[in-house]
Design an enzyme around this catalytic site. Structure first.
Site, PDB file in Angstrom:
ATOM      1  N   THR A   1       3.458  -2.814  -9.447  1.00 44.70           N
ATOM      2  CA  THR A   1       4.811  -2.610  -8.910  1.00 44.70           C
ATOM      3  C   THR A   1       5.735  -3.768  -9.305  1.00 44.70           C
ATOM      4  OG1 THR A   1       4.153  -3.667  -6.834  1.00 44.70           O
ATOM      5  CG2 THR A   1       4.048  -1.273  -6.909  1.00 44.70           C
TER       6      THR A   1
ATOM      7  N   ALA B   1      -5.592  -5.173  -3.579  1.00 46.13           N
ATOM      8  CA  ALA B   1      -6.600  -5.935  -2.826  1.00 46.13           C
ATOM      9  C   ALA B   1      -6.924  -5.332  -1.457  1.00 46.13           C
ATOM     10  CB  ALA B   1      -6.169  -7.395  -2.672  1.00 46.13           C
TER      11      ALA B   1
ATOM     12  N   ASN C   1      -4.827 -11.191  -0.567  1.00 44.18           N
ATOM     13  CA  ASN C   1      -5.971 -11.276   0.335  1.00 44.18           C
ATOM     14  C   ASN C   1      -7.274 -10.944  -0.377  1.00 44.18           C
ATOM     15  OD1 ASN C   1      -4.527  -8.477   0.613  1.00 44.18           O
ATOM     16  ND2 ASN C   1      -6.689  -8.108   0.987  1.00 44.18           N
TER      17      ASN C   1
ATOM     18  N   ASP D   1      -4.331 -10.752   5.969  1.00 43.70           N
ATOM     19  CA  ASP D   1      -3.530 -10.197   4.873  1.00 43.70           C
ATOM     20  C   ASP D   1      -2.402 -11.152   4.485  1.00 43.70           C
ATOM     21  OD1 ASP D   1      -2.685  -8.431   2.914  1.00 43.70           O
ATOM     22  OD2 ASP D   1      -1.399  -7.300   4.282  1.00 43.70           O
TER      23      ASP D   1
ATOM     24  N   LYS E   1       4.170 -15.235   3.175  1.00 45.43           N
ATOM     25  CA  LYS E   1       3.978 -14.501   4.425  1.00 45.43           C
ATOM     26  C   LYS E   1       3.641 -15.405   5.608  1.00 45.43           C
ATOM     27  CE  LYS E   1       2.048 -10.006   2.923  1.00 45.43           C
ATOM     28  NZ  LYS E   1       0.822  -9.170   3.066  1.00 45.43           N
TER      29      LYS E   1
ATOM     30  N   CYS F   1       0.321   6.106   4.170  1.00 48.32           N
ATOM     31  CA  CYS F   1       1.436   6.916   3.672  1.00 48.32           C
ATOM     32  C   CYS F   1       2.171   7.621   4.814  1.00 48.32           C
ATOM     33  CB  CYS F   1       0.935   7.975   2.694  1.00 48.32           C
ATOM     34  SG  CYS F   1       0.349   7.287   1.144  1.00 48.32           S
ATOM     35  N   HIS F   2       1.399   8.228   5.734  1.00 46.12           N
ATOM     36  CA  HIS F   2       2.025   9.084   6.750  1.00 46.12           C
ATOM     37  C   HIS F   2       2.430   8.322   8.004  1.00 46.12           C
ATOM     38  CE1 HIS F   2       1.495  12.833   4.563  1.00 46.12           C
ATOM     39  NE2 HIS F   2       0.293  12.407   4.220  1.00 46.12           N
TER      40      HIS F   2
END
Ligand code: CA
Length: 718
Positions: free
Chosen positions: A194, A211, A288, A333, A360, A642-643
């Site tokens: 990406t 990852a 991670n 993460d 992060k 996704c959902h």
């Protein structure tokens, strides 16, 4: 070299002056700088002298230092209030847009969701060409966080883009025709790309994502001309005897236990690759480890090098130079793949050439770019995972209370999305401030029992439970923090003082990229859908305009024929609150927006007619409580990515609670196991789900749909 450069530009200036005198300058022929439009004649010399071409924005971070600072001043604090839309273009991808537009030689290049590329006349907005790599839609299943692309790189007449499916693609900058394409990853594994490619020393450098799945991280450099692999740097050790083992990886192996390589190890480099021509090093952060839960991936702990680390390598050979592990044995993460930038700062009375990052973890880091010495690390956001950073060793002092277990959940700040994530940050040498989006949120972690956990292909392998009775009790305890989303804001951070200079609250939770200019302006969008200009010194809001979409990406700015423009891609998963779909081709109003002083273009203000009104109409729940609870666990593992968490989805990916398919278990199975919607990216989970698991999921979603319907009806009662 400098003399040659100067001579070359003087020559251009002379030619251009002559052409202007003859009245023969035509934007379709010349871009105003002697290069013909669309030639994308970017090379090292031109990039290193980028400040002599303030009109251009030749790479994602503008200059090699990735400061995203523009010297342009036509749009400034005095006149920003008169900014308006110059032109816009609807995008045919209805997923997240995260790219920074690049403008060189009169052409604006963007990439969009599904790794598509478009080229526009930067002044008029006329589409010159477009390229669709036709990424197979099932790749979306192994993309953790939607299917975005963060931009292209241009170099010597070519445009480079990373395909979501792991391809690195070179296009002809003038026509958009394919020049070469190479598969950078093993397509059988759950790799995606990406990030924007980075070009350095005639090589295209690219990493990958994955990852959360079961992959091994690496960074590759390809010859920009031929697409041939020049070097590759693996971030974690492979299986014993792995041919790519280096002395550093052999040493790193001692920080792992068990058969960690069977799950790939993780440590992917999914964004933030930076080249510094001063040190001739490439820098990148790693993600991670697989799994997130340390006791599953590497029993008995160990630091698990080089995950959650910043690494410096030699640009020509890819050989190791230095590293700093920011998070020893990360379990939360805490990828450190956030953007890296270099700068010259006065620290302790000395001018230092530094590398900076706001990862992060919530600590803002400054390192000596050459040696990797940690010069400072100060908290820029609330965090409870470390009590501080030891500057001498660079090592974080991890708070033992945040190490979670099977019977020991823990609440951690920040949440996995981080206090700051991939969203581009900017630095103004004028104000000495870094501008970044901060998101405050905590999360609770609990480990899955190791004996019930199994690494699987194509699904999240975190080894973590986020919802349980034990976690509910933790949040209900006196003094526990509020669960869910916290504040988010634009922060101006003083890196030398190590403290916040000012902040400006965002109207909705979420982060966006930033741009700062010599005109004294910081530009940032937000998830409330505004595009805003702030005073770079005070944070005062000087201008804002609604974009009809969530804004995730960073803007860029450029000048053509004496007019300064600000360009921005908008589009998140779903429109922002109170806004409706206005485009037939996109569910979230994904667009390229270009602004100028006095711009008068208007976005469409009527909702797109055929937008389907969603209605909650689930059947009655007939599944047992056991099935619903088991379905909840499975949903978290396989579907939530996704959902949506707790089956609450955004508007680009179907919210299953509203699905008419809930009325037919047969149809449900046909999709979940039979792959009836695989052309849309909803691949078959046959072989991944255990027997009966699809039915548990079915009852769980029906249960959630009925809950939502009841809540909806209760809210409508007087
Ligand atoms: Ca990650």
């Amino acid at each position: 070299m400098m003399t040659i450069m100067k001579a070359r530009y003087r020559l251009f200036a002379t030619i251009m002056a002559g052409l202007v005198a003859l009245g023969s300058v035509h934007s379709a022929v010349f871009a105003g700088n002697g290069h013909s439009q669309g030639s994308a004649a970017v090379d090292s010399a031109r990039l290193r002298a980028a400040d002599r071409e303030p009109d251009a924005w030749m790479r994602a971070g503008r200059t090699y230092d990735d400061q995203r600072f523009s010297p342009l001043t036509q749009i400034n604090a005095g006149n920003a209030a008169s900014l308006g839309l110059a032109w816009y273009s609807d995008l045919d991808s209805d997923r997240s847009q995260e790219a920074t537009p690049i403008m060189v030689d009169g052409v604006l290049y963007i990439s969009t969701a599904w790794s598509k590329v478009k080229a526009f006349d930067a002044k008029s907005g006329r589409l010159l060409w477009e390229f669709d790599p036709k990424v197979p839609r099932d790749v979306g299943q192994v993309a953790c966080c939607d299917v975005p692309n963060r931009g292209v790189a241009v170099w010597k007449g070519r445009v480079y883009v990373g395909g979501l499916d792991g391809r690195l693609i070179a296009l002809d900058a003038a026509t958009g025709k394919l020049v070469w394409s190479t598969q950078t990853t093993d397509p059988r594994l759950s790799y995606t790309i990406t990030q924007a490619p980075l070009v350095a020393k005639g090589m295209v450098v690219i990493g990958n994502s994955g990852a959360e799945y079961n992959v091994r991280g690496f960074v590759s450099a390809y010859d920009a001309d031929s697409g041939k692999l020049k070097w590759r740097f693996y971030t974690v050790p492979g299986a014993p005897g792995d041919p790519h083992t280096t002395p550093q990886l052999e040493a790193a192996r001692k920080t792992w236990s068990g058969e960690f390589w069977k799950s790939g190890g993780g440590g992917t480099v999914w964004d933030g690759i930076h080249f510094d021509p001063v040190t001739d090093m490439i820098y990148f952060g790693t993600g991670n480890a697989v799994t997130w839960a340390a006791d599953i991936r590497s029993p008995g702990a160990g630091d698990n090098l080089f995950t959650a680390s910043v690494i410096a390598v030699d640009v020509k050979s890819g050989a190791y130079r230095w590293h700093q592990q920011l998070v020893p044995s990360d379990e939360w993460d805490y990828d450190v793949c956030s953007p890296l930038m270099s700068a010259d700062l006065m620290i302790g009375g000395r001018r230092r050439h530094v590398l900076m990052q706001a990862p992060k973890t919530g600590f803002f880091y400054i390192w000596d770019a050459k040696t990797g010495e940690t010069l400072s690390a100060n908290a820029f956001a609330p965090q409870n995972w470390a009590t501080g950073i030891d500057l001498k060793s660079g090592r974080a002092k991890v708070n033992p209370a945040v190490r979670y277990g099977v019977d020991r959940p823990a609440i951690i700040w920040p949440a996995p999305q981080g206090a700051h994530n991939w969203h581009p940050i900017s630095f103004s040498p004028r104000t000495g401030l870094v501008y970044l989006s901060v998101t405050e949120q905590n999360a609770a972690f609990q480990q899955m029992p190791a004996q019930t956990f199994e690494i699987k292909d194509r699904v999240f392998n975190t080894g973590v439970i986020f919802t349980s009775d034990a976690i509910d009790r933790l949040y209900a305890a006196p003094g526990a923090p509020k669960r869910g989303l916290g504040a988010s804001y634009l922060q101006a951070w003083d890196p030398v003082k190590g403290q916040e200079a000012w902040r400006a609250a965002y109207p909705e939770y979420g982060a966006s990229g930033t741009l700062v200019t010599a005109g004294g302006l910081v530009f940032a969008g937000n998830h409330g859908g505004d595009f805003t200009a702030y005073d770079a010194r005070s944070g005062r809001r000087l201008w804002a305009q609604p974009t009809q979409s969530r804004v995730l990406a960073a803007p860029s700015t450029y000048m053509v024929d004496g007019q300064q423009y600000v360009a921005l891609l908008v589009g998140g998963r779903g429109p922002s609150t109170g806004q409706v779909r206005t485009s037939a081709t996109s569910a979230n109003n994904s667009r390229l927006l270009v602004y100028k002083l006095g711009g008068t273009a208007q976005l469409p203000n009527a909702a797109f007619k055929s937008a389907v009104a969603l209605r909650l109409d689930p059947p009655l729940l007939t599944g047992s409580t056991e099935r619903v609870i088991a379905g909840q666990q499975s949903f978290g593992k396989y579907c939530a990515g996704c959902h949506g968490v707790s089956a609450v989805a955004d508007k680009a990916i179907p919210d299953l609670r509203f699905s008419p398919v809930l009325h037919s278990l047969t149809e449900w199975k046909g999709i979940v196991l039979g792959g009836a919607r695989s052309a849309n990216g909803m691949v078959s989970f046959k072989g991944i789900l255990a027997e009966g698991e699809e039915e548990n999921l079915y009852h769980y979603v029906i249960s959630e749909a009925n809950k939502a319907k009841a809540a909806d009806e209760a809210s409508k009662r007087p």
